[in-house]
Design an enzyme around this catalytic site. Structure first.
Site, PDB file in Angstrom:
ATOM      1  N   TYR A  55      60.018  11.203  17.693  1.00  0.00           N
ATOM      2  CA  TYR A  55      60.508  12.452  17.111  1.00  0.00           C
ATOM      3  C   TYR A  55      60.981  12.185  15.686  1.00  0.00           C
ATOM      4  O   TYR A  55      62.097  11.745  15.455  1.00  0.00           O
ATOM      5  CB  TYR A  55      61.644  13.037  17.938  1.00  0.00           C
ATOM      6  CG  TYR A  55      61.303  13.324  19.383  1.00  0.00           C
ATOM      7  CD1 TYR A  55      59.984  13.485  19.800  1.00  0.00           C
ATOM      8  CD2 TYR A  55      62.307  13.429  20.348  1.00  0.00           C
ATOM      9  CE1 TYR A  55      59.681  13.738  21.135  1.00  0.00           C
ATOM     10  CE2 TYR A  55      62.015  13.699  21.671  1.00  0.00           C
ATOM     11  CZ  TYR A  55      60.710  13.843  22.060  1.00  0.00           C
ATOM     12  OH  TYR A  55      60.411  14.095  23.379  1.00  0.00           O
ATOM     13  N   HIS A 125      56.602   7.194  27.167  1.00  0.00           N
ATOM     14  CA  HIS A 125      56.363   8.568  26.713  1.00  0.00           C
ATOM     15  C   HIS A 125      55.025   9.109  27.217  1.00  0.00           C
ATOM     16  O   HIS A 125      54.944  10.265  27.644  1.00  0.00           O
ATOM     17  CB  HIS A 125      56.417   8.609  25.181  1.00  0.00           C
ATOM     18  CG  HIS A 125      56.887   9.906  24.635  1.00  0.00           C
ATOM     19  ND1 HIS A 125      57.486  10.029  23.408  1.00  0.00           N
ATOM     20  CD2 HIS A 125      56.853  11.161  25.137  1.00  0.00           C
ATOM     21  CE1 HIS A 125      57.803  11.297  23.182  1.00  0.00           C
ATOM     22  NE2 HIS A 125      57.417  11.998  24.210  1.00  0.00           N
ATOM     23  N   SER A 204      60.659  21.521  28.197  1.00  0.00           N
ATOM     24  CA  SER A 204      60.176  22.889  27.987  1.00  0.00           C
ATOM     25  C   SER A 204      60.471  23.772  29.195  1.00  0.00           C
ATOM     26  O   SER A 204      59.597  24.513  29.666  1.00  0.00           O
ATOM     27  CB  SER A 204      58.673  22.914  27.678  1.00  0.00           C
ATOM     28  OG  SER A 204      58.422  22.473  26.364  1.00  0.00           O
ATOM     29  N   PRO A 205      61.697  23.729  29.721  1.00  0.00           N
ATOM     30  CA  PRO A 205      62.011  24.545  30.896  1.00  0.00           C
ATOM     31  C   PRO A 205      62.039  26.042  30.586  1.00  0.00           C
ATOM     32  O   PRO A 205      62.055  26.859  31.509  1.00  0.00           O
ATOM     33  CB  PRO A 205      63.393  24.044  31.315  1.00  0.00           C
ATOM     34  CG  PRO A 205      64.013  23.566  30.043  1.00  0.00           C
ATOM     35  CD  PRO A 205      62.872  22.957  29.276  1.00  0.00           C
ATOM     36  N   LEU A 206      62.027  26.376  29.284  1.00  0.00           N
ATOM     37  CA  LEU A 206      61.961  27.779  28.871  1.00  0.00           C
ATOM     38  C   LEU A 206      60.601  28.106  28.250  1.00  0.00           C
ATOM     39  O   LEU A 206      60.478  29.023  27.453  1.00  0.00           O
ATOM     40  CB  LEU A 206      63.099  28.097  27.893  1.00  0.00           C
ATOM     41  CG  LEU A 206      64.497  27.983  28.489  1.00  0.00           C
ATOM     42  CD1 LEU A 206      65.563  28.170  27.422  1.00  0.00           C
ATOM     43  CD2 LEU A 206      64.686  28.985  29.634  1.00  0.00           C
ATOM     44  N   GLY A 207      59.603  27.309  28.623  1.00  0.00           N
ATOM     45  CA  GLY A 207      58.255  27.581  28.136  1.00  0.00           C
ATOM     46  C   GLY A 207      58.149  27.564  26.629  1.00  0.00           C
ATOM     47  O   GLY A 207      57.535  28.447  26.026  1.00  0.00           O
ATOM     48  N   GLY A 209      60.310  28.256  24.551  1.00  0.00           N
ATOM     49  CA  GLY A 209      60.994  29.413  23.997  1.00  0.00           C
ATOM     50  C   GLY A 209      60.474  30.750  24.479  1.00  0.00           C
ATOM     51  O   GLY A 209      61.140  31.783  24.315  1.00  0.00           O
ATOM     52  N   PHE A 210      59.295  30.769  25.095  1.00  0.00           N
ATOM     53  CA  PHE A 210      58.686  32.047  25.470  1.00  0.00           C
ATOM     54  C   PHE A 210      59.509  32.791  26.518  1.00  0.00           C
ATOM     55  O   PHE A 210      59.594  34.031  26.490  1.00  0.00           O
ATOM     56  CB  PHE A 210      57.265  31.821  25.986  1.00  0.00           C
ATOM     57  CG  PHE A 210      56.470  33.086  26.120  1.00  0.00           C
ATOM     58  CD1 PHE A 210      55.956  33.720  25.004  1.00  0.00           C
ATOM     59  CD2 PHE A 210      56.238  33.652  27.365  1.00  0.00           C
ATOM     60  CE1 PHE A 210      55.230  34.903  25.124  1.00  0.00           C
ATOM     61  CE2 PHE A 210      55.521  34.826  27.496  1.00  0.00           C
ATOM     62  CZ  PHE A 210      55.014  35.455  26.369  1.00  0.00           C
TER      63      PHE A 210
END
Length: 329
Positions: A55, A125, A204-207, A209-210
């Protein structure tokens, strides 16, 4: 803050993914503000902080290390090795590199950037097809033996690889994408992790941000935002996929919560050894996410969500084709 066990490691029920503070979601955020945000998360009870050498490269580890240095004994730091990155220049040379000697060199470099004497959770990773996973697990086992690493993890690995690694050095946690927007792990991965006693850390548990309900087909991303290249985030796909978010909004309104909180609470309700790591650069979003820990969905809520998922067909792959080829190895 409630706590959970991933393997034999106890952490807060919700962790903090720090990647977006430095990379992939547009220009890096202000460093001083991100240090403040990370420390605020700790004040709110978060103990698991997730980063990686890639990152930046390197800058996110440096940020996390500086932010957590004053409270190092109170937190769990997870970082990752495995991409082919020049340890001196930070040049990305393409592909993966999990040769044992490289893993050990990366560990030393990570320790310096993180301002610590041990890495609490060290993930591969992405699986390196050129290096036997037994050799990777053996290298991490050596690092554990000398105290530089406490726990071994894998990211986006296939079930067969996980089993082989686990036989050499017990795997504490596996990281992969999982959310109402992507339920791929349910078929094979989650049953295997439960069998082996390995924790699961969804990124990405919120897709991406979607699932927050703040993105639609008209949303414009910064040119450097990785979502510009994701099939699931084309304007056409976003427009189609809003059916899921609209249904989430109805459930959230009924529970006096937000779509993001419902999405995270749904993950927390799946298994007691699942610890999502949503990322953010905003304090109010962090506070919103943390509210999900106390949102207990009823069996009726969960049944309603399942009914929605059965009717909504998500359009678009979760990653570009090249990135998908690096998963499930």
């Amino acid at each position: 803050m409630k706590t959970r066990k991933i393997g034999d490691l106890e952490v807060s029920a919700l962790g903090l993914g720090c990647m977006s503070m430095s990379a992939l979601y547009g220009p890096p955020a202000n460093k001083a503000e991100m240090i403040k945000l990370i420390r605020f998360a700790h004040e709110k009870g978060v103990t698991l902080f997730d980063t990686a050498e890639s990152y930046g490269p390197f800058v996110n580890e440096e940020l996390v290390g500086e932010a957590l240095a004053p409270i190092r004994e109170e937190v769990v730091i997870a970082t990752k090795f495995g991409f082919d990155i020049d340890l001196t220049t930070g040049e990305r040379r393409g592909g993966t590199n999990s040769r044992p000697e490289h893993i050990k060199a990366v560990a030393d470099a990570c320790l310096k950037r993180l301002k610590t004497d041990r890495i609490d959770l060290f993930y591969q990773h992405r699986v390196d097809p050129e290096v036997a996973i037994e050799d990777v697990a053996g290298a991490v086992k050596d690092l554990i033996a000398v105290g530089k690493v406490k726990h071994f993890g894998l990211s986006e690995a296939g079930v067969g690889t996980i089993r082989r690694a686990h036989a050499v050095q017990p795997v504490t946690a596996v990281q992969s994408e999982y959310s109402l927007f992507w339920r791929g792990p349910e078929a094979e991965l989650l049953p295997a992790l439960e069998e082996l006693g390995i924790g699961f850390v969804p990124f990405s548990p919120l897709g991406a941000g979607f699932l927050t309900g703040k993105i639609d087909e008209n949303t414009k991303f910064d040119p450097s935002d990785f979502r510009n290249n994701v099939p699931r985030f084309t304007p056409e796909a976003r427009k189609a996929n809003l059916a899921l978010v609209d249904a989430l909004k109805v459930i959230a309104d009924n529970r006096h919560s937000t779509p993001a909180q419902v999405a995270l609470a749904w993950l927390l309700a799946r298994k007691p050894w699942i610890v999502p790591i949503p990322g953010t650069t905003k304090q109010h979003r962090l506070e919103e996410n943390l509210g999900s820990v106390d949102l207990e969905l009823t069996s009726a809520d969960l049944a309603e969500i399942e009914a929605v998922l059965a009717k909504v067909e998500i359009v678009g792959d979760r990653l570009p084709e090249a990135a998908m080829k690096m998963t499930g190895r």
